[in-house]
Design an enzyme around this catalytic site. Sequence first.
Site, PDB file in Angstrom:
ATOM      1  N   CYS A   3       0.791  -1.236   0.000  1.00  0.00           N
ATOM      2  CA  CYS A   3       0.000   0.000   0.000  1.00  0.00           C
ATOM      3  C   CYS A   3       0.827   1.292   0.000  1.00  0.00           C
ATOM      4  CB  CYS A   3      -0.971  -0.005   1.172  1.00  0.00           C
ATOM      5  SG  CYS A   3      -2.056  -1.469   1.192  1.00  0.00           S
ATOM      6  N   HIS A  13      -4.771   6.425  -0.631  1.00  0.00           N
ATOM      7  CA  HIS A  13      -4.817   4.973  -0.784  1.00  0.00           C
ATOM      8  C   HIS A  13      -6.249   4.520  -0.536  1.00  0.00           C
ATOM      9  CE1 HIS A  13      -4.370   0.766  -0.167  1.00  0.00           C
ATOM     10  NE2 HIS A  13      -4.386   0.826   1.152  1.00  0.00           N
ATOM     11  N   ASN A  57      -9.286  -2.884  -2.826  1.00  0.00           N
ATOM     12  CA  ASN A  57      -7.979  -2.427  -2.347  1.00  0.00           C
ATOM     13  C   ASN A  57      -6.898  -3.070  -3.213  1.00  0.00           C
ATOM     14  OD1 ASN A  57      -5.570  -1.950  -1.025  1.00  0.00           O
ATOM     15  ND2 ASN A  57      -6.355  -2.397   1.025  1.00  0.00           N
TER      16      ASN A  57
END
Length: 322
Positions: free
Chosen positions: A117, A249, A279
């Site tokens: 991430c 993010h 995600n």
Amino acid sequence: MSQSWSAKIIGTGSYVPQQILTNKDLEIRMDTTDEWIQTKYGIKQRHVAGSNDNISSLSIGAAKRAIEDADIAAENLDLIILASINRDVKAPATACFVQAELGATNAIAFDMNVGGCPNSAYALLTGIKYIDPFRFKNVLVICTEIYTKFIDWSYRNTACFLADGSGAVVLQCCEKKEGILGYDFGVNGTMAKSAWWPTGGTLGTISDNVEMDGKAVWEFGHTIVPESIRNVFDQANLQANDIDFYIYHQANVNIIRNIMDILKVPQSKTHINNDRFGNTGGASSLIALDEACRQGMIKKGDKIMFVAYGAGLAWGSILFQM
């Protein structure tokens, strides 16, 4: 003597696999519900890699769109940085395959990894630091993740939100008055096991699952991230509402909205797309940036706060003028 140049983004691109997996599909695979996933994460569906998809193929898809948007030839790229927690093969770097496929014959290329991430912010900063008017005038930064080929689909805690995709930007050398206005980065390694994938390394396979302490990551997102953003405000001598747009993010819609509330900034100043893409780790913020640019939410001259955080636990905030 301080340098007289900076870096600016001149092109964005993104690419996701064609196959879509909905929350209803996941109800068959694991003990979960569409309502639970949407309430907890904001996700309705995600794109998942097919048998012919790999890190290089997704990266090439995003890179081609970014290069086209930048209106430069691949031969004019001086450096390619590919950030991912996975790779096509053990060696060489997957960036080498991307360089060859793009025809970027004058670019050096390497892979890097901070832990999924946060990769987008760290890869961007790395590209920014390479930029100069002599050797590295044009830098391609790519973040790509394929999670769904490797995760345990019965492990609801993380399998319900992970997805696959790629995002890219082209950086170009510019005058100091343009480009990067400030940045803040950090790592708290004492919390490394709060979000980790303990397999495939020299420690051996501790677990095949991506493991996450949801409470710890939630608190991390609500404390460190706003603090990091405010540190950048101080560097640039700006306030929250001086920023035209925020890109985060795309881990969790609730965290993004809460951070905007903490900063006292209207929700209209950010773009959330994890309802469609899930995600995708480091790729997620670059995919969101590309969409926001292509949909006219971000215009030339806008001040953009770009934020990525996660495994490490690491974080990075970059303020730039588009």
